[in-house]
Write a protein that holds these residues in place. Structure first.
Motif, mmCIF file in Angstrom:
data_model
loop_
_atom_site.group_PDB
_atom_site.id
_atom_site.type_symbol
_atom_site.label_atom_id
_atom_site.label_comp_id
_atom_site.label_asym_id
_atom_site.label_seq_id
_atom_site.Cartn_x
_atom_site.Cartn_y
_atom_site.Cartn_z
ATOM 1 N N VAL A 28 36.957 83.799 15.152
ATOM 2 C CA VAL A 28 35.997 82.784 14.707
ATOM 3 C C VAL A 28 36.675 81.775 13.783
ATOM 4 C CG1 VAL A 28 33.938 82.414 13.291
ATOM 5 C CG2 VAL A 28 33.959 84.217 15.011
ATOM 6 N N ASN A 29 37.462 82.257 12.827
ATOM 7 C CA ASN A 29 38.139 81.359 11.895
ATOM 8 C C ASN A 29 39.160 80.483 12.599
ATOM 9 O OD1 ASN A 29 37.344 81.770 8.922
ATOM 10 N ND2 ASN A 29 37.360 83.828 9.773
ATOM 11 N N PHE A 30 39.853 81.017 13.575
ATOM 12 C CA PHE A 30 40.797 80.213 14.345
ATOM 13 C C PHE A 30 40.060 79.108 15.100
ATOM 14 C CE2 PHE A 30 43.273 79.329 18.175
ATOM 15 C CZ PHE A 30 44.450 78.913 17.587
ATOM 16 N N ILE A 48 37.195 77.732 14.277
ATOM 17 C CA ILE A 48 36.757 76.746 13.286
ATOM 18 C C ILE A 48 37.931 75.875 12.851
ATOM 19 C CG2 ILE A 48 35.874 76.457 10.943
ATOM 20 C CD1 ILE A 48 34.180 78.996 11.437
ATOM 21 N N ALA A 49 39.100 76.500 12.661
ATOM 22 C CA ALA A 49 40.279 75.740 12.244
ATOM 23 C C ALA A 49 40.687 74.725 13.311
ATOM 24 C CB ALA A 49 41.433 76.692 11.951
ATOM 25 N N VAL A 50 40.613 75.105 14.574
ATOM 26 C CA VAL A 50 40.950 74.174 15.650
ATOM 27 C C VAL A 50 39.945 73.022 15.675
ATOM 28 C CG1 VAL A 50 41.051 73.937 18.168
ATOM 29 C CG2 VAL A 50 42.181 75.861 17.046
ATOM 30 N N ALA A 51 38.670 73.330 15.529
ATOM 31 C CA ALA A 51 37.651 72.278 15.495
ATOM 32 C C ALA A 51 37.872 71.344 14.307
ATOM 33 C CB ALA A 51 36.257 72.901 15.434
ATOM 34 N N LEU A 52 38.196 71.902 13.145
ATOM 35 C CA LEU A 52 38.488 71.071 11.974
ATOM 36 C C LEU A 52 39.725 70.212 12.197
ATOM 37 C CD1 LEU A 52 37.835 73.395 8.905
ATOM 38 C CD2 LEU A 52 36.670 71.265 9.462
ATOM 39 N N PHE A 53 40.729 70.778 12.847
ATOM 40 C CA PHE A 53 41.940 70.030 13.151
ATOM 41 C C PHE A 53 41.603 68.761 13.930
ATOM 42 C CE2 PHE A 53 45.214 69.087 16.298
ATOM 43 C CZ PHE A 53 46.305 68.842 15.479
ATOM 44 N N PHE A 54 40.814 68.905 14.987
ATOM 45 C CA PHE A 54 40.477 67.737 15.800
ATOM 46 C C PHE A 54 39.534 66.790 15.068
ATOM 47 C CE2 PHE A 54 41.966 70.537 19.248
ATOM 48 C CZ PHE A 54 42.928 69.692 19.762
ATOM 49 N N ALA A 77 36.190 94.162 13.402
ATOM 50 C CA ALA A 77 35.591 93.097 12.584
ATOM 51 C C ALA A 77 36.653 92.089 12.156
ATOM 52 C CB ALA A 77 34.901 93.688 11.360
ATOM 53 N N HIS A 78 37.820 92.591 11.768
ATOM 54 C CA HIS A 78 38.903 91.710 11.352
ATOM 55 C C HIS A 78 39.309 90.765 12.480
ATOM 56 C CE1 HIS A 78 42.694 90.341 9.691
ATOM 57 N NE2 HIS A 78 43.288 90.746 10.789
ATOM 58 N N TRP A 79 39.495 91.292 13.679
ATOM 59 C CA TRP A 79 39.931 90.454 14.793
ATOM 60 C C TRP A 79 38.838 89.495 15.244
ATOM 61 C CZ3 TRP A 79 44.638 89.326 15.472
ATOM 62 C CH2 TRP A 79 45.623 90.230 15.080
ATOM 63 N N TYR A 99 37.291 81.176 4.314
ATOM 64 C CA TYR A 99 37.387 82.249 5.292
ATOM 65 C C TYR A 99 35.980 82.694 5.627
ATOM 66 C CZ TYR A 99 38.616 86.678 7.492
ATOM 67 O OH TYR A 99 38.745 87.717 8.372
ATOM 68 N N VAL A 100 35.596 82.597 6.879
ATOM 69 C CA VAL A 100 34.256 82.978 7.312
ATOM 70 C C VAL A 100 34.288 84.451 7.713
ATOM 71 C CG1 VAL A 100 32.419 82.527 8.966
ATOM 72 C CG2 VAL A 100 33.788 80.634 8.096
ATOM 73 N N ASN A 101 33.443 85.253 7.080
ATOM 74 C CA ASN A 101 33.389 86.688 7.338
ATOM 75 C C ASN A 101 32.042 87.015 7.979
ATOM 76 O OD1 ASN A 101 33.829 89.400 7.392
ATOM 77 N ND2 ASN A 101 33.640 89.696 5.194
ATOM 78 N N LEU A 102 31.939 86.755 9.268
ATOM 79 C CA LEU A 102 30.676 86.974 9.972
ATOM 80 C C LEU A 102 30.465 88.418 10.408
ATOM 81 C CD1 LEU A 102 30.602 83.849 12.322
ATOM 82 C CD2 LEU A 102 29.357 84.196 10.196
ATOM 83 N N PHE A 103 31.549 89.170 10.529
ATOM 84 C CA PHE A 103 31.452 90.510 11.112
ATOM 85 C C PHE A 103 31.776 91.612 10.105
ATOM 86 C CE2 PHE A 103 32.412 87.520 14.504
ATOM 87 C CZ PHE A 103 31.364 87.776 15.363
ATOM 88 N N GLY A 104 31.570 91.357 8.838
ATOM 89 C CA GLY A 104 31.834 92.343 7.807
ATOM 90 C C GLY A 104 30.911 93.551 7.874
ATOM 91 N N PHE A 105 29.807 93.429 8.555
ATOM 92 C CA PHE A 105 28.831 94.519 8.657
ATOM 93 C C PHE A 105 29.226 95.583 9.672
ATOM 94 C CE2 PHE A 105 27.691 91.335 11.767
ATOM 95 C CZ PHE A 105 27.387 92.088 12.895
#
Length: 71
Positions: free
Chosen positions: A45-47, A49-55, A38-40, A25-31
């Protein structure tokens, strides 16, 4: 017949590889002060990345299965 075996192997290897993609889980906006925002943003971002990993996994598995089927 060979085509169906190729497709079955592709699906099996794809799901095997994809099973490892949910362990991060990439937490880029925790600050950010607004944790809801930040959650959304993190979800977006994670979605992506997941789509890119899928392909990437789909492409890699397809190459692997094609090489195995030629052997």
């Amino acid at each position: 017949r060979s085509f169906y075996l190729h497709e079955f192997a592709l699906v099996v290897l794809f799901f095997y590889c994809l099973s490892y993609a949910d362990q991060w889980y990439v937490n880029l906006f925790g600050f950010l002060e607004d944790k809801r925002w930040a959650h959304w943003l993190n979800r977006t971002v994670n979605f992506g990345i997941a789509v890119a990993l899928f392909f990437a996994i789909r492409w890699g598995v397809s190459v692997i299965v094609a090489e195995i089927s030629h052997a």
